[in-house]
Every structure is written in structure tokens, then in C-alpha cells.
Design an enzyme around this catalytic site. Structure first.
Site, PDB file in Angstrom:
ATOM      1  N   TYR A  14       0.832  -1.219   0.000  1.00 11.65           N
ATOM      2  CA  TYR A  14       0.000   0.000   0.000  1.00 11.65           C
ATOM      3  C   TYR A  14       0.865   1.268   0.000  1.00 11.65           C
ATOM      4  O   TYR A  14       0.847   2.053  -0.953  1.00 11.65           O
ATOM      5  CB  TYR A  14      -0.928  -0.062   1.213  1.00 11.65           C
ATOM      6  CG  TYR A  14      -1.674   1.207   1.548  1.00 11.65           C
ATOM      7  CD1 TYR A  14      -2.265   1.995   0.555  1.00 11.65           C
ATOM      8  CD2 TYR A  14      -1.821   1.606   2.874  1.00 11.65           C
ATOM      9  CE1 TYR A  14      -2.974   3.147   0.884  1.00 11.65           C
ATOM     10  CE2 TYR A  14      -2.528   2.747   3.211  1.00 11.65           C
ATOM     11  CZ  TYR A  14      -3.092   3.525   2.210  1.00 11.65           C
ATOM     12  OH  TYR A  14      -3.785   4.658   2.544  1.00 11.65           O
ATOM     13  N   LEU A  36       6.101 -10.195  -2.906  1.00 12.36           N
ATOM     14  CA  LEU A  36       4.744 -10.320  -3.456  1.00 12.36           C
ATOM     15  C   LEU A  36       3.876 -11.262  -2.614  1.00 12.36           C
ATOM     16  O   LEU A  36       2.855 -11.755  -3.098  1.00 12.36           O
ATOM     17  CB  LEU A  36       4.759 -10.747  -4.928  1.00 12.36           C
ATOM     18  CG  LEU A  36       5.493  -9.787  -5.883  1.00 12.36           C
ATOM     19  CD1 LEU A  36       5.446 -10.298  -7.327  1.00 12.36           C
ATOM     20  CD2 LEU A  36       4.903  -8.373  -5.824  1.00 12.36           C
ATOM     21  N   THR A  38       2.332 -10.284   0.240  1.00 13.92           N
ATOM     22  CA  THR A  38       1.147  -9.455   0.493  1.00 13.92           C
ATOM     23  C   THR A  38       1.034  -8.309  -0.521  1.00 13.92           C
ATOM     24  O   THR A  38      -0.022  -7.695  -0.621  1.00 13.92           O
ATOM     25  CB  THR A  38       1.169  -8.857   1.922  1.00 13.92           C
ATOM     26  OG1 THR A  38       2.372  -8.105   2.086  1.00 13.92           O
ATOM     27  CG2 THR A  38       1.111  -9.927   2.985  1.00 13.92           C
ATOM     28  N   ASP A  54      12.658 -12.413  -1.175  1.00 14.64           N
ATOM     29  CA  ASP A  54      12.320 -12.212   0.231  1.00 14.64           C
ATOM     30  C   ASP A  54      13.561 -11.720   0.972  1.00 14.64           C
ATOM     31  O   ASP A  54      14.659 -12.248   0.752  1.00 14.64           O
ATOM     32  CB  ASP A  54      11.854 -13.555   0.805  1.00 14.64           C
ATOM     33  CG  ASP A  54      10.991 -13.353   2.037  1.00 14.64           C
ATOM     34  OD1 ASP A  54      11.471 -12.684   2.983  1.00 14.64           O
ATOM     35  OD2 ASP A  54       9.861 -13.853   2.043  1.00 14.64           O
ATOM     36  N   ALA A  77       8.901  -3.109   3.820  1.00 14.15           N
ATOM     37  CA  ALA A  77       8.486  -4.518   3.879  1.00 14.15           C
ATOM     38  C   ALA A  77       8.329  -4.977   5.321  1.00 14.15           C
ATOM     39  O   ALA A  77       9.301  -4.959   6.080  1.00 14.15           O
ATOM     40  CB  ALA A  77       9.538  -5.380   3.175  1.00 14.15           C
ATOM     41  N   PHE A  79       5.306  -7.361   8.058  1.00 14.51           N
ATOM     42  CA  PHE A  79       3.942  -7.799   8.345  1.00 14.51           C
ATOM     43  C   PHE A  79       3.340  -6.791   9.322  1.00 14.51           C
ATOM     44  O   PHE A  79       4.046  -6.243  10.175  1.00 14.51           O
ATOM     45  CB  PHE A  79       3.931  -9.216   8.922  1.00 14.51           C
ATOM     46  CG  PHE A  79       4.335 -10.258   7.912  1.00 14.51           C
ATOM     47  CD1 PHE A  79       3.780 -10.269   6.644  1.00 14.51           C
ATOM     48  CD2 PHE A  79       5.273 -11.241   8.226  1.00 14.51           C
ATOM     49  CE1 PHE A  79       4.145 -11.228   5.693  1.00 14.51           C
ATOM     50  CE2 PHE A  79       5.644 -12.203   7.294  1.00 14.51           C
ATOM     51  CZ  PHE A  79       5.084 -12.197   6.027  1.00 14.51           C
ATOM     52  N   SER A 120       6.172   2.829  13.469  1.00 14.85           N
ATOM     53  CA  SER A 120       4.741   2.850  13.795  1.00 14.85           C
ATOM     54  C   SER A 120       4.500   3.456  15.171  1.00 14.85           C
ATOM     55  O   SER A 120       5.291   3.263  16.099  1.00 14.85           O
ATOM     56  CB  SER A 120       4.243   1.405  13.784  1.00 14.85           C
ATOM     57  OG  SER A 120       3.014   1.309  14.451  1.00 14.85           O
ATOM     58  N   TYR A 144       3.884  -7.094  17.142  1.00 13.91           N
ATOM     59  CA  TYR A 144       4.064  -6.203  15.984  1.00 13.91           C
ATOM     60  C   TYR A 144       4.792  -4.922  16.415  1.00 13.91           C
ATOM     61  O   TYR A 144       5.821  -4.546  15.846  1.00 13.91           O
ATOM     62  CB  TYR A 144       2.700  -5.861  15.351  1.00 13.91           C
ATOM     63  CG  TYR A 144       2.798  -4.702  14.403  1.00 13.91           C
ATOM     64  CD1 TYR A 144       3.468  -4.836  13.188  1.00 13.91           C
ATOM     65  CD2 TYR A 144       2.263  -3.450  14.734  1.00 13.91           C
ATOM     66  CE1 TYR A 144       3.595  -3.759  12.329  1.00 13.91           C
ATOM     67  CE2 TYR A 144       2.383  -2.374  13.879  1.00 13.91           C
ATOM     68  CZ  TYR A 144       3.060  -2.529  12.678  1.00 13.91           C
ATOM     69  OH  TYR A 144       3.195  -1.454  11.838  1.00 13.91           O
ATOM     70  N   LYS A 148       8.786  -3.466  15.597  1.00 14.65           N
ATOM     71  CA  LYS A 148       9.152  -2.148  15.051  1.00 14.65           C
ATOM     72  C   LYS A 148      10.143  -1.434  15.985  1.00 14.65           C
ATOM     73  O   LYS A 148      11.091  -0.795  15.538  1.00 14.65           O
ATOM     74  CB  LYS A 148       7.900  -1.289  14.855  1.00 14.65           C
ATOM     75  CG  LYS A 148       6.992  -1.773  13.729  1.00 14.65           C
ATOM     76  CD  LYS A 148       7.614  -1.496  12.372  1.00 14.65           C
ATOM     77  CE  LYS A 148       6.745  -1.968  11.219  1.00 14.65           C
ATOM     78  NZ  LYS A 148       7.348  -1.719   9.904  1.00 14.65           N
ATOM     79  N   HIS A 192      -8.436  -2.724   8.063  1.00 12.08           N
ATOM     80  CA  HIS A 192      -8.432  -1.303   8.414  1.00 12.08           C
ATOM     81  C   HIS A 192      -9.807  -0.658   8.256  1.00 12.08           C
ATOM     82  O   HIS A 192     -10.567  -0.990   7.364  1.00 12.08           O
ATOM     83  CB  HIS A 192      -7.387  -0.556   7.563  1.00 12.08           C
ATOM     84  CG  HIS A 192      -5.997  -0.977   7.902  1.00 12.08           C
ATOM     85  ND1 HIS A 192      -5.223  -1.731   7.058  1.00 12.08           N
ATOM     86  CD2 HIS A 192      -5.265  -0.800   9.022  1.00 12.08           C
ATOM     87  CE1 HIS A 192      -4.056  -1.979   7.641  1.00 12.08           C
ATOM     88  NE2 HIS A 192      -4.057  -1.420   8.846  1.00 12.08           N
ATOM     89  N   ASP A 288      -6.407  -2.452  21.645  1.00 16.60           N
ATOM     90  CA  ASP A 288      -6.696  -1.153  21.030  1.00 16.60           C
ATOM     91  C   ASP A 288      -6.702  -0.046  22.090  1.00 16.60           C
ATOM     92  O   ASP A 288      -7.596  -0.004  22.928  1.00 16.60           O
ATOM     93  CB  ASP A 288      -8.096  -1.174  20.377  1.00 16.60           C
ATOM     94  CG  ASP A 288      -8.053  -1.445  18.891  1.00 16.60           C
ATOM     95  OD1 ASP A 288      -6.955  -1.359  18.301  1.00 16.60           O
ATOM     96  OD2 ASP A 288      -9.124  -1.737  18.334  1.00 16.60           O
TER      97      ASP A 288
HETATM   98  N1  UDP Z   1     -12.116  -0.505  13.899  1.00 12.93           N
HETATM   99  C1  UDP Z   1     -13.469  -0.844  14.023  1.00 12.93           C
HETATM  100  N2  UDP Z   1     -13.974  -1.782  13.175  1.00 12.93           N
HETATM  101  C2  UDP Z   1     -13.224  -2.392  12.207  1.00 12.93           C
HETATM  102  C3  UDP Z   1     -11.871  -2.035  12.076  1.00 12.93           C
HETATM  103  C4  UDP Z   1     -11.344  -1.078  12.941  1.00 12.93           C
HETATM  104  O1  UDP Z   1     -14.176  -0.328  14.888  1.00 12.93           O
HETATM  105  O2  UDP Z   1     -13.766  -3.264  11.497  1.00 12.93           O
HETATM  106  C5  UDP Z   1     -11.553   0.526  14.789  1.00 12.93           C
HETATM  107  C6  UDP Z   1     -10.374   0.037  15.607  1.00 12.93           C
HETATM  108  O3  UDP Z   1     -10.810  -0.451  16.843  1.00 12.93           O
HETATM  109  C7  UDP Z   1      -9.542   1.313  15.753  1.00 12.93           C
HETATM  110  C8  UDP Z   1      -9.864   2.123  14.495  1.00 12.93           C
HETATM  111  O4  UDP Z   1     -11.050   1.546  13.969  1.00 12.93           O
HETATM  112  O5  UDP Z   1      -9.995   2.055  16.846  1.00 12.93           O
HETATM  113  C9  UDP Z   1      -8.771   2.057  13.457  1.00 12.93           C
HETATM  114  O6  UDP Z   1      -8.431   0.685  13.283  1.00 12.93           O
HETATM  115  P1  UDP Z   1      -7.469   0.203  12.115  1.00 12.93           P
HETATM  116  O7  UDP Z   1      -7.423  -1.298  12.164  1.00 12.93           O
HETATM  117  O8  UDP Z   1      -7.890   0.841  10.838  1.00 12.93           O
HETATM  118  O9  UDP Z   1      -6.069   0.829  12.483  1.00 12.93           O
HETATM  119  P2  UDP Z   1      -5.189   0.714  13.843  1.00 12.93           P
HETATM  120  O10 UDP Z   1      -5.579   1.901  14.677  1.00 12.93           O
HETATM  121  O11 UDP Z   1      -5.485  -0.589  14.487  1.00 12.93           O
HETATM  122  O12 UDP Z   1      -3.801   0.826  13.337  1.00 12.93           O
END
Ligand code: UDP
Length: 325
Positions: A14, A36, A38, A54, A77, A79, A120, A144, A148, A192, A288
Site C-alpha cells: 500500500y 509479493l 502481500t 524475500d 516490507a 507484516f 509505527s 508487531y 518495530k 483497516h 486497542d
Molecule cells: N475498527 C473498528 N472496526 C473495524 C476495524 C477497525 O471499529 O472493522 C476501529 C479500531 O478499533 C480502531 C480504528 O477503527 O480504533 C482504526 O483501526 P485500524 O485497524 O484501521 O487501524 P489501527 O488503529 O489498528 O492501526
């Protein structure tokens, strides 16, 4: 004058594919190194060379350096799925750390001294204060984020011992798509928020799950800082130019500095697309944090970086153009 030669690892992904297109437009010669696994071959600009391999294969990394003799590297590159990293940390440490070490070793062997690293905000963990400044304590909550942070620490050590200069850019939530509509976000599986919401708007998914509405935020849903992929790539160009001009190693946050909740993203998507977007309330997603918002003042000050797309609607509009291409 011959063009500067840049290796873009993960250049079929992306952010890497947007970066490759921008580098070529700015007059660089680009070699995309991508497995390739992902990434997508058709996302790589036809003006770039594609070296399919790779980073885990150290011999082929060296072969690539020996063939092209790079002036600098941009390292995308990796995951990126937090949940998967909890279930299968070995996959993350092998790829994001051990395979990354092969890259650093090849740079050392072939005397390539400049690297821009795709880091990140997940290296910070649960924020102690928002917005998150560059000196915020680093306590990643999952493998993850730890992978990083380990790589950033490796870069620090490689600078001190071998003089490898690097700039780590700690992204908040990369989003949007190239305004041309030719490039965009294409993860499989998609996890996402913005692409998922737009897939519901496009009728390709039934509903969007809202992961928790009991966070201590204005509407109870998680707040994130969405930064347009083009603004993100612009920051990489500035970092690259600084390194090529002899700037020292550094790390910067990359975000808009404005937080939007999950409900605000869904509302903005409804307005941009004119479609209904069905939602289902689900439990919180493990790991989260409630709110992640960047204090990106240090890169604004150092390189005069200024994001162009600070409006969430503009970010979603470009993502929608890509989604409905
Ligand atoms: N989120 C959500 N539903 C989804 C995917 C994500 O409510 O199907 C929420 C997630 O909890 C976070 C925000 O959206 O608060 C952004 O999540 P994303 O996975 O896009 O990015 P992250 O913040 O995890 O890098």
C-alpha cells in the site's frame, strides 16, 4: 548527472507503491524489492525495476545490492497485523526483525549509508498523554509493535557502530489513496477501518463492526489520527533528502494531529459516498488504545513538512475513488 538509485522494500504494498510512484515522479531511479506475499505486482510503477525476492534470503538481498549499488533504502516490507502478531509472534520476529537484519547487513557490506524506516505509533503502547510526542515512553503492547521498536533500536546501534544514518517515521493511521485513482489500499484480508467502511458503502460487505463504544472518548468509540498516504510519502521524501545531504539519524511522528472517532469516520463516509452504512456493535478489539493522536511538531520544525490533506473527508474521498475504480 545520473539519477540517485533508491531501493524500496515492500514497494508493491500500500504505502510502498505510492512511495515508488512519487520517487519516480521526483526523478529518482527506483528498484522495488518485494516478495509479493502481500504486495501486488500490478501496483508497482512500470518505470521501476521489480526484484521479486524475500529479505529472509540474505544471498538474494546481497545479489540485489551488488547489481544496483543503491544510494539509499526505504524500508516498508513488514507484516502489519496486530492480532496475527499475538497469535504468531515468530512470523513477526522472523520477518520484521531477522529479515530486516539481512537488509542492514547488505547495506553495511555495500556501503549504503542512508535508510528511511517505516515505523509505527504502536511502539508507544497505551498513551500516557495525548497528543503523543516523540519522547513519549515506548511500551508496545504486542509483538508487531515490539518488532518495530527492536528494528529502531537496531538502527540506533548500526549508526553508532557503522555510521548507518536512518530516519524512522512513526506512522499513526495511514489512509487515503493517490488522487489519480490509480493506486490505493488493497490488503487481504482487509482489517483497516476506512477501506472496510467503504466496502460496506459499495455493497461488498453487509456491515461494519464497531469495536467497542465504552472507551473514555467523546462518543465512546476509539479515536485515531488518519494521515493521507500522499502526505506520508512526502515526509519520506524530505527524510530521504535530509539523509542524502548528511543529516543525522532521527525519529519523527507522522500524523495530522487531529483525532476522529470510529463513529465520525463512519459519518464522514456516509456524507462522502451518499450511501447508508450499516453498523454492528462488537466488543473491544484486544490491544486497542482508546485514543492515538500524533504530536508531529518535530518533523514540521525540522523539514517544514506540512500535511496537505488535513480534512478527513478529502482522505475518504480519495479512498472512495479507489474503492469504486
Ligand atoms: N475498527 C473498528 N472496526 C473495524 C476495524 C477497525 O471499529 O472493522 C476501529 C479500531 O478499533 C480502531 C480504528 O477503527 O480504533 C482504526 O483501526 P485500524 O485497524 O484501521 O487501524 P489501527 O488503529 O489498528 O492501526
Amino acid at each position: 548527472m545520473s539519477k540517485l538509485k533508491i531501493m524500496v522494500t515492500g514497494g508493491a504494498g500500500y504505502i510502498g507503491s505510492h512511495m515508488t510512484a512519487m520517487l519516480i515522479e521526483r526523478g529518482y531511479e527506483v528498484v522495488v524489492f518485494d516478495s509479493l506475499v502481500t504486495g501486488h505486482k500490478d501496483a508497482v510503477s512500470s518505470n521501476a525495476d521489480l526484484f521479486v525476492s524475500d529479505l529472509a534470503n540474505h544471498q538474494s538481498v546481497e545479489d540485489c545490492f551488488s547489481r544496483y549499488r543503491f544510494d539509499a533504502v526505504m524500508h516498508f516490507a513488514s507484516f502489519i497485523q496486530v492480532n496475527e502478531s499475538v497469535r504468531d509472534p515468530a512470523k513477526y520476529y522472523k520477518n520484521n526483525v531477522a529479515a530486516g537484519l539481512n537488509l542492514l547487513e547488505a547495506m553495511r557490506k555495500f556501503n549504503t549509508k542512508a535508510l528511511v524506516f517505516s515505523s509505527s505509533a504502536s511502539i508507544y503502547g497505551e498513551p500516557q498523554a495525548v497528543p503523543i510526542g516523540i519522547d513519549h515512553p515506548k511500551n508496545p503492547l504486542n509483538p508487531y509493535g515490539r518488532s518495530k521498536l527492536i528494528f529502531e533500536n537496531m538502527l540506533h546501534d548500526y549508526d553508532i557502530a557503522y555510521g548507518l544514518k536512518s530516519i524512522s517515521l512513526r506512522y499513526f493511521n495511514a489512509a487515503g489513496a493517490d488522487p489519480s485513482g490509480l493506486l490505493g489500499e488493497r490488503h487481504d484480508p482487509e482489517t483497516h477501518l476506512i477501506p472496510l467502511v467503504l466496502q460496506v458503502a459499495a455493497g461488498r460487505r453487509k456491515h461494519i463492526e464497531i469495536f467497542g463504544n465504552d472507551y473514555p472518548t467523546k462518543d465512546g468509540t476509539c479515536i485515531r489520527d488518519y494521515i493521507h498516504v500522499v502526505d506520508l510519502c512526502e515526509a519520506h521524501i524530505l527524510a530521504l533528502e535530509a539523509l542524502l545531504q548528511g543529516y543525522g539519524s532521527a525519529a519523527y511522528n507522522i500524523g495530522n494531529g487531529a483525532g476522529y472517532s470510529v463513529l465520525e469516520v463512519i459519518d464522514a463516509a456516509k456524507r462522502v459516498t451518499g450511501k447508508e452504512i450499516a453498523t454492528v456493535l462488537s466488543p473491544r478489539r484486544a490491544g486497542d488504545p482508546g485514543a492515538l493522536v500524533a504530536d508531529a511538531s518535530s518533523i514540521k520544525k525540522a523539514f517544514k513538512w506540512q500535511p496537505k490533506y488535513t480534512d478527513l473527508a478529502a482522505i475518504i474521498r480519495h479512498a472512495w475513488a479507489w474503492e469504486t475504480r
